[in-house]
Design a protein around this motif. Structure first.
Motif, PDB file in Angstrom:
ATOM      1  N   GLU A  78     -31.758  -1.732  12.288  1.00  0.00           N
ATOM      2  CA  GLU A  78     -30.398  -1.647  12.809  1.00  0.00           C
ATOM      3  C   GLU A  78     -30.121  -0.260  13.393  1.00  0.00           C
ATOM      4  O   GLU A  78     -29.417  -0.134  14.398  1.00  0.00           O
ATOM      5  CB  GLU A  78     -29.392  -1.951  11.712  1.00  0.00           C
ATOM      6  CG  GLU A  78     -29.366  -3.412  11.287  1.00  0.00           C
ATOM      7  CD  GLU A  78     -28.589  -3.622  10.005  1.00  0.00           C
ATOM      8  OE1 GLU A  78     -27.763  -2.752   9.659  1.00  0.00           O
ATOM      9  OE2 GLU A  78     -28.804  -4.651   9.344  1.00  0.00           O
ATOM     10  N   SER A  79     -30.682   0.771  12.780  1.00  0.00           N
ATOM     11  CA  SER A  79     -30.499   2.129  13.287  1.00  0.00           C
ATOM     12  C   SER A  79     -31.085   2.253  14.687  1.00  0.00           C
ATOM     13  O   SER A  79     -30.470   2.834  15.590  1.00  0.00           O
ATOM     14  CB  SER A  79     -31.154   3.143  12.354  1.00  0.00           C
ATOM     15  OG  SER A  79     -30.531   3.141  11.088  1.00  0.00           O
ATOM     16  N   PHE A  80     -32.269   1.696  14.886  1.00  0.00           N
ATOM     17  CA  PHE A  80     -32.883   1.715  16.223  1.00  0.00           C
ATOM     18  C   PHE A  80     -31.998   0.977  17.221  1.00  0.00           C
ATOM     19  O   PHE A  80     -31.794   1.423  18.355  1.00  0.00           O
ATOM     20  CB  PHE A  80     -34.261   1.070  16.180  1.00  0.00           C
ATOM     21  CG  PHE A  80     -34.846   0.823  17.548  1.00  0.00           C
ATOM     22  CD1 PHE A  80     -35.370   1.873  18.282  1.00  0.00           C
ATOM     23  CD2 PHE A  80     -34.847  -0.443  18.102  1.00  0.00           C
ATOM     24  CE1 PHE A  80     -35.882   1.661  19.555  1.00  0.00           C
ATOM     25  CE2 PHE A  80     -35.351  -0.679  19.367  1.00  0.00           C
ATOM     26  CZ  PHE A  80     -35.879   0.387  20.092  1.00  0.00           C
ATOM     27  N   CYS A  81     -31.469  -0.153  16.803  1.00  0.00           N
ATOM     28  CA  CYS A  81     -30.647  -0.992  17.668  1.00  0.00           C
ATOM     29  C   CYS A  81     -29.409  -0.245  18.158  1.00  0.00           C
ATOM     30  O   CYS A  81     -28.991  -0.387  19.311  1.00  0.00           O
ATOM     31  CB  CYS A  81     -30.247  -2.252  16.903  1.00  0.00           C
ATOM     32  SG  CYS A  81     -29.297  -3.427  17.858  1.00  0.00           S
ATOM     33  N   PHE A  82     -28.817   0.592  17.316  1.00  0.00           N
ATOM     34  CA  PHE A  82     -27.520   1.190  17.608  1.00  0.00           C
ATOM     35  C   PHE A  82     -27.604   2.632  18.105  1.00  0.00           C
ATOM     36  O   PHE A  82     -26.586   3.238  18.400  1.00  0.00           O
ATOM     37  CB  PHE A  82     -26.647   1.130  16.350  1.00  0.00           C
ATOM     38  CG  PHE A  82     -25.188   1.393  16.626  1.00  0.00           C
ATOM     39  CD1 PHE A  82     -24.462   0.516  17.412  1.00  0.00           C
ATOM     40  CD2 PHE A  82     -24.545   2.505  16.109  1.00  0.00           C
ATOM     41  CE1 PHE A  82     -23.114   0.742  17.682  1.00  0.00           C
ATOM     42  CE2 PHE A  82     -23.206   2.737  16.365  1.00  0.00           C
ATOM     43  CZ  PHE A  82     -22.483   1.848  17.157  1.00  0.00           C
ATOM     44  N   LEU A  83     -28.812   3.178  18.243  1.00  0.00           N
ATOM     45  CA  LEU A  83     -28.943   4.605  18.533  1.00  0.00           C
ATOM     46  C   LEU A  83     -28.223   5.034  19.804  1.00  0.00           C
ATOM     47  O   LEU A  83     -27.441   5.995  19.794  1.00  0.00           O
ATOM     48  CB  LEU A  83     -30.424   4.978  18.636  1.00  0.00           C
ATOM     49  CG  LEU A  83     -31.159   5.204  17.315  1.00  0.00           C
ATOM     50  CD1 LEU A  83     -32.632   5.456  17.583  1.00  0.00           C
ATOM     51  CD2 LEU A  83     -30.555   6.364  16.562  1.00  0.00           C
ATOM     52  N   ILE A 131     -34.335  -6.588  19.230  1.00  0.00           N
ATOM     53  CA  ILE A 131     -34.619  -6.633  17.795  1.00  0.00           C
ATOM     54  C   ILE A 131     -34.755  -8.073  17.318  1.00  0.00           C
ATOM     55  O   ILE A 131     -35.615  -8.401  16.488  1.00  0.00           O
ATOM     56  CB  ILE A 131     -33.503  -5.909  17.012  1.00  0.00           C
ATOM     57  CG1 ILE A 131     -33.521  -4.419  17.311  1.00  0.00           C
ATOM     58  CG2 ILE A 131     -33.648  -6.143  15.507  1.00  0.00           C
ATOM     59  CD1 ILE A 131     -34.802  -3.718  16.912  1.00  0.00           C
ATOM     60  N   PHE A 132     -33.913  -8.955  17.836  1.00  0.00           N
ATOM     61  CA  PHE A 132     -33.981 -10.369  17.447  1.00  0.00           C
ATOM     62  C   PHE A 132     -35.330 -10.982  17.820  1.00  0.00           C
ATOM     63  O   PHE A 132     -35.913 -11.749  17.048  1.00  0.00           O
ATOM     64  CB  PHE A 132     -32.840 -11.139  18.116  1.00  0.00           C
ATOM     65  CG  PHE A 132     -32.841 -12.609  17.803  1.00  0.00           C
ATOM     66  CD1 PHE A 132     -32.474 -13.066  16.547  1.00  0.00           C
ATOM     67  CD2 PHE A 132     -33.212 -13.532  18.771  1.00  0.00           C
ATOM     68  CE1 PHE A 132     -32.479 -14.427  16.247  1.00  0.00           C
ATOM     69  CE2 PHE A 132     -33.209 -14.896  18.488  1.00  0.00           C
ATOM     70  CZ  PHE A 132     -32.841 -15.338  17.222  1.00  0.00           C
TER      71      PHE A 132
END
Length: 455
Positions: A276-281, A328-329
């Motif tokens: 999730e961190s990668f997704c929202f960076l 990510i999905f």
């Protein structure tokens, strides 16, 4: 006067690089610690929730000071901005030192109090006491990064993150595998690596801080104090502290729920945090850059431009996080396979990847608009909203469905999604109403309210 660039691009890309490197640091930690055991991963994830909760004690000061620095520089009050940064640093150092002593002295009782699974307590005592002992360094880094970043210099913290990551990964590898002549210390070595990298990062940030303002900061400035400026910091900072505290403390409580579900659920949540961190960076970096711009524009009296800038940051950020969520999905299961081969953990994570598609746009909405409200000093409103929503929905409702009714981690995620959208929508209504400008006595108000300014 120093030439400061407050464009969204100039502010956001170094923040993104800094956050991306912090993500790599966390991912490298997770990957390397997974070589020790999944139990070690669970301890690291759980402990970081504790550390995040305790950092609220000094982010009250650091966050309030950062917003005020941008506002004062926008209003061309350079000396006030300089004084605020020094006062904030002195205060957070004292708080950080007290937290460090507490975690060194009582790691076991604290872990037990937070419902750490019994089999993880020996590892937790070691990790919490070592990393927790460096919380004074975390306080220094938090305050100086906020001060330097809000002067418009987002590259300085970025360079610091680069150096910190290189040192941390190098030492992690050495302590875990006994390479480079270092002892094979396992999780204790990972903790020691964190302390050393924080120490070096703090030293570099101190050096940058000395030259962050037009008039150089000298060691003699440590005596500087202003009651009126400290009151200004607290006026903005204490609601921000409660706002941040609501998030980290609610996450800590949620982690105790997950911990009661078992070590596999706890490890799964830790691995999902990494994805999730990668997704929202990129979205998070845009939200932070937007906050700095809005604070600077508002301080300069450009209320309408500040209003429009929040929407600009929001729509750009939404495009980014939605695209990243789909990536990510599609590839999340393969990425998780790099961290663990435990079929139970992988099965739990696979069920959460679809929910992440809903979670990330809600986080972007909430982060950008709430941070914009904070940037103009409307911190009490975001505090009230976060208190009611996080504890009412994210904690109370998730406990009812996940623990009481037995729906587990999936129910917790659904409640997290509901919380993000609820807070984001309420904050958007507040931003659109322009009540924040009226409360601040802004001289520049749109003639026909928020709808006119959006057009």
């Amino acid at each position: 006067m120093k030439n400061r660039n407050y464009s969204l691009w100039a502010l956001s890309w170094p923040i993104f690089i800094e956050l991306f490197l912090q993500f790599l640091l966390g991912a490298a930690d997770t990957f390397m610690v997974s070589e020790i055991s999944d139990d070690a991963v669970a301890v690291v994830g759980f402990s970081h929730q504790l550390f995040n909760a305790l950092t609220v004690l000094f982010t009250v000061i650091a966050s309030g000071a950062g917003i005020l620095i941008a506002q004062k520089l926008g209003a061309r009050k350079e000396e006030d901005a300089r004084s605020i940064s020094i006062i904030a640093l002195k205060t957070t150092v004292l708080i950080g030192a007290a937290v460090s002593v507490l975690l060194i002295a009582l790691p076991g009782p604290i872990a037990s109090l937070l419902q750490m699974p019994e089999e993880l307590l020996p590892l937790a005592r070691t990790y919490i006491s070592i990393v927790g002992g460096s919380m004074i360094l975390a306080a220094i880094m938090s305050t100086l990064s906020a001060a330097i970043r809000n002067t418009g210099n987002t590259r300085g913290p970025m360079y610091t993150a680069i150096g910190m990551n290189v040192v941390h990964i190098f030492l992690n590898y050495g302590f875990i595998y006994g390479a480079f002549g270092l002892p094979e210390w396992g999780l204790a070595g990972v903790a020691a690596s964190t302390v050393v990298s924080r120490l070096l990062a703090s030293a570099l940030l101190v050096y940058m801080f000395l030259f962050a303002f037009e008039r150089r900061i000298w060691w003699g400035d440590i005596k500087l104090w202003s009651r009126s400026l400290f009151r200004e910091i607290l006026r903005i900072g204490w609601p921000l502290g409660v706002y941040s505290g609501n998030w980290v403390l609610s996450q800590l409580v949620i982690f105790t729920f997950i911990g009661s579900l078992g070590a596999a659920q706890l490890a799964a949540r830790t691995y999902m945090n990494t994805l999730e961190s990668f997704c929202f960076l990129i979205g998070f970096s845009i939200a932070l850059a937007t906050q700095i711009r809005v604070a600077h524009l508002f301080g300069a009296g450009n209320t309408r431009e500040a209003y429009k800038d929040a929407y600009k940051g929001l729509w750009i950020g939404q495009l980014v996080v939605i695209a990243n969520s789909f990536i990510i999905f599609l590839f999340g299961s393969q990425a998780l396979g790099l961290f663990t081969t435990d079929p139970q953990i992988l099965a739990i994570c696979a069920g959460l990847l679809g929910l992440n598609l809903l979670l990330q746009p809600g986080k972007m909405l909430n982060m950008t608009i709430a941070d914009s409200l904070n940037a103009v000093g409307d911190t009490r409103f975001t505090m009230y909203v976060s208190t009611l929503s996080m504890w009412g929905v994210s904690v109370a409702v998730s406990y009812f469905f996940s623990i009481h009714l037995g729906y587990g981690l999936t129910a917790i995620y659904i409640c997290m999604i509901a919380d993000e959208y609820l807070r984001g929508f309420v904050c958007w209504l507040r931003w659109r109403s322009f009540k924040w400008a009226s409360r601040a006595g802004s001289p520049e108000l749109p003639a026909q309210g928020g709808a006119a300014a959006e057009a």
